[in-house]
Design a protein around this motif. Structure first.
Motif, short mmCIF file in Angstrom:
data_model
loop_
_atom_site.label_atom_id
_atom_site.label_comp_id
_atom_site.label_asym_id
_atom_site.label_seq_id
_atom_site.Cartn_x
_atom_site.Cartn_y
_atom_site.Cartn_z
N ASP A 189 3.25 1.58 -2.79
CA ASP A 189 3.12 1.05 -4.19
C ASP A 189 2.32 0.35 -4.43
O ASP A 189 0.90 0.78 -4.53
CB ASP A 189 4.00 2.31 -5.25
CG ASP A 189 4.28 3.56 -4.36
OD1 ASP A 189 3.70 3.90 -4.44
OD2 ASP A 189 5.45 3.90 -5.15
N ALA A 201 -0.91 0.68 -2.71
CA ALA A 201 -2.24 1.58 -3.01
C ALA A 201 -2.86 1.08 -4.24
O ALA A 201 -4.10 1.25 -4.29
CB ALA A 201 -1.20 3.01 -2.99
N ALA A 220 -5.94 -1.66 -4.14
CA ALA A 220 -6.52 -0.21 -3.32
C ALA A 220 -7.75 0.00 -4.91
O ALA A 220 -8.53 -0.30 -4.83
CB ALA A 220 -6.38 -0.27 -1.90
N THR A 221 -6.54 0.43 -5.29
CA THR A 221 -7.05 1.60 -6.36
C THR A 221 -7.32 0.65 -7.91
O THR A 221 -9.27 0.95 -7.82
CB THR A 221 -5.92 2.84 -6.49
OG1 THR A 221 -5.04 3.31 -5.70
CG2 THR A 221 -6.50 3.46 -7.93
N SER A 246 -10.37 -3.24 0.31
CA SER A 246 -9.66 -1.54 1.01
C SER A 246 -8.13 -2.08 1.34
O SER A 246 -7.82 -2.37 1.15
CB SER A 246 -10.52 -2.22 3.46
OG SER A 246 -9.76 -2.76 3.81
N CYS A 247 -7.87 -0.52 1.74
CA CYS A 247 -6.36 -0.84 1.71
C CYS A 247 -5.37 -1.58 2.77
O CYS A 247 -4.40 -1.99 3.55
CB CYS A 247 -6.01 1.40 2.26
SG CYS A 247 -6.06 1.66 3.27
N GLN A 285 -4.84 4.21 8.23
CA GLN A 285 -4.64 4.16 6.46
C GLN A 285 -3.42 5.39 6.33
O GLN A 285 -3.07 4.99 5.09
CB GLN A 285 -6.32 4.54 6.42
CG GLN A 285 -7.31 4.06 6.94
CD GLN A 285 -8.54 3.75 6.70
OE1 GLN A 285 -9.16 5.04 5.71
NE2 GLN A 285 -9.73 3.63 7.04
N LYS A 286 -3.23 6.13 6.86
CA LYS A 286 -2.72 7.24 6.45
C LYS A 286 -0.59 6.67 6.40
O LYS A 286 -0.82 7.65 5.43
CB LYS A 286 -2.17 8.45 7.68
CG LYS A 286 -3.56 8.84 6.74
CD LYS A 286 -3.06 10.32 8.25
CE LYS A 286 -4.42 11.06 7.81
NZ LYS A 286 -3.92 12.74 8.70
N ILE A 334 -1.04 3.66 5.45
CA ILE A 334 -0.80 2.85 4.30
C ILE A 334 -0.86 3.53 3.18
O ILE A 334 0.16 2.93 1.86
CB ILE A 334 -1.95 1.65 4.26
CG1 ILE A 334 -1.84 0.55 5.68
CG2 ILE A 334 -2.40 0.95 3.33
CD1 ILE A 334 -3.36 0.01 5.84
N TRP A 335 -1.13 4.74 3.10
CA TRP A 335 -1.92 5.49 2.14
C TRP A 335 -0.07 6.16 2.07
O TRP A 335 0.26 6.97 0.30
CB TRP A 335 -2.58 6.52 1.73
CG TRP A 335 -4.14 5.09 1.13
CD1 TRP A 335 -4.51 5.35 2.24
CD2 TRP A 335 -4.37 4.74 0.02
NE1 TRP A 335 -5.91 4.59 1.49
CE2 TRP A 335 -5.40 4.00 0.71
CE3 TRP A 335 -4.19 4.70 -1.38
CZ2 TRP A 335 -6.88 3.72 -0.76
CZ3 TRP A 335 -4.71 3.74 -2.18
CH2 TRP A 335 -6.08 3.50 -1.66
N ASN A 336 0.34 6.72 2.34
CA ASN A 336 0.81 7.78 2.58
C ASN A 336 2.91 7.97 2.72
O ASN A 336 3.65 8.31 2.81
CB ASN A 336 1.08 9.12 3.08
CG ASN A 336 -0.83 9.57 3.08
OD1 ASN A 336 -1.20 9.20 1.56
ND2 ASN A 336 -1.80 9.71 4.25
#
Ligand code: GUN
Ligand code: FE
Length: 425
Positions: A313, A316, A319-320, A346-347, A402-403, A405-407
């Motif tokens: 989190d 995420a 990056a956000t 970037s993530c 990327q998936k 890292i984000w999910n």
């Protein structure tokens, strides 16, 4: 790397990480020492959380609408005062460390409380559960900014107990590899007298310990230090002898370019805590600028000023919020003057901050799966039902990264290793 063979020595150090060859694979399989990943499984470096307040764990998700100075007095100090009760400490710390390991945090940089026994318990819990940890007994003695029931009796007491904590950690049985390290921990300048800060600076020089503190976190904190010291937070920390190669400064949102030049020149690091910043710092650390300036930046959850325990989190959010800083958020302003161009990361960069950059900041051989580094790693399974991580056969490797890292959620983290030892799964 796909189809790799990673070989780990008994001391937890990676001795080989390259393309697998049949002979070596057969050799380790016959010896019963081969772990083979299934096609849905991936190995990533363990996550390094460089800013955690362990005693604040019971407070996660509460009172985050308050400004920092009120949050500390109305909630945080009252909770931290409870750790005079060693049994309470044991119960909370056991749960916290178990939870963080389950979430993939292989290294934690922790603030304890002002209580020596409770902070020793935290060190023992981390050692027993096998989490790499840098831990500090919190020092805070200024009656002007600390409540009567939660304050060191004097600077001398805080310094003596810090010295005793360092001695304890360095001589813990089973800690010969220094999995657990002591950290000198003045809470932040507002909570400490000059005498305490000077004494802890001297102790830093004598012991060669790492240091952690908060630096220019919010408008209030930044202005308070400027007013009291007549210089910036970073400069004051340096002048007290508290800024070395292994100093971790939490937040740093209001540091100036010249503060950061000083931080860079000392080789110290800023622990970026994006979720906590968004809620309570009145600003977001310009991470991209920091990296371009050559400052060591690592990542933290700031439990419980940040309200998520998972470093995924934090990644995420890093990056956000960098994108929010880049574009700005007030649509009534013209697009070209709304944000701060070139601020986005970037993530993948954010994930780098949570892994490799954490190792650099702490000056430890962790955060990379490469020979010479410690095997601190996570096995991520991308095919766990009832999670939000989904791969498709047309995903390219960059998409898969990327998936992940984000999910990634806790249920996707099937196994966790620290220093070669399996600590989850
Ligand atoms: N500054 C001083 N103490 C604290 C704390 O516990 N949390 C945060 N976020 N900032 C602080
Ligand atoms: Fe903090």
């Amino acid at each position: 790397m796909s189809d790799a063979l990673i070989v780990i020595g008994r001391d937890g150090v990676i001795t080989r990480a390259d393309d697998s060859d049949r002979n070596s694979v057969d050799h380790f399989r016959r010896a019963g020492r081969l772990l083979e990943l299934s096609p849905s499984q991936y190995l990533v470096p363990g996550l390094i959380d460089t800013h955690i307040h362990a005693p604040q764990w019971p407070q996660m998700g509460t009172a985050l609408d308050l400004p920092l100075e009120k949050w500390l007095f109305e909630y945080t100090f009252k909770l931290e005062a409870r750790y005079s009760d060693a049994e309470f400490a044991r119960r909370v710390y056991d749960d916290l460390v178990t939870t963080l390991l389950a979430n993939g945090t292989t290294t934690g940089v922790y603030y304890g409380s002002i209580h020596l026994p409770a902070t020793k318990i935290l060190a023992q819990v981390c050692l027993d559960k096998g989490q790499r940890a840098l831990i500090g007994r919190v020092a805070m003695d200024d009656p002007k900014q600390c409540p009567d029931n939660y304050r060191d009796g004097s600077a001398a007491i805080a310094i003596d107990e810090t010295r005793e904590f360092i001695r304890f950690v360095r001589s813990m049985r089973g800690n010969e590899v220094r999995l657990i390290e002591p950290v000198i921990t003045p809470r932040f300048i507002p909570a400490c007298t000059d005498e305490l800060l000077r004494g802890l600076g001297k102790l830093t020089g004598e012991t060669g310990c790492a240091v952690q503190t908060h630096c220019s976190e919010s408008d209030w904190e930044h202005a308070y230090v400027l007013e009291r010291m007549g210089k910036s937070d970073a400069t004051a920390i340096r002048d007290f002898g508290l800024m070395n190669r292994r100093t971790v400064l939490a937040h740093g949102c209001h540091t100036t370019v010249s503060d950061r030049a000083l931080i860079r020149n000392q080789g110290a690091a800023i622990s970026h805590c994006p979720l906590s910043n968004a809620l309570g710092s009145n600003a977001v650390l310009p991470v991209k600028s920091c990296l371009e300036e050559g400052v060591h930046v690592c990542l933290g959850t700031d439990i419980a000023g940040g309200l998520r325990a998972s470093m995924f989190d934090a990644v995420a959010m890093a990056a956000t919020v960098s994108k929010l800083l880049e574009d700005g958020v007030d649509a009534t302003k013209a697009a070209d003057s709304r944000g701060r161009a070139g601020s986005g990361i970037s993530c993948v960069t954010a994930f780098y901050l949570a892994t490799t950059a954490g190792g650099v900041a702490l000056d430890l051989p962790i955060g990379l799966l490469k020979p010479g580094y410690r095997f601190d790693a996570l096995l991520i399974d991308t095919a766990v039902p009832d999670t939000n991580l989904r791969l498709y056969d047309f995903d390219k490797s960059v998409d898969i990264l990327q998936k992940i890292i984000w999910n990634t959620e806790r249920q996707n983290i099937k196994k966790v290793w620290v220093n070669g030892r399996l600590v989850k799964g």
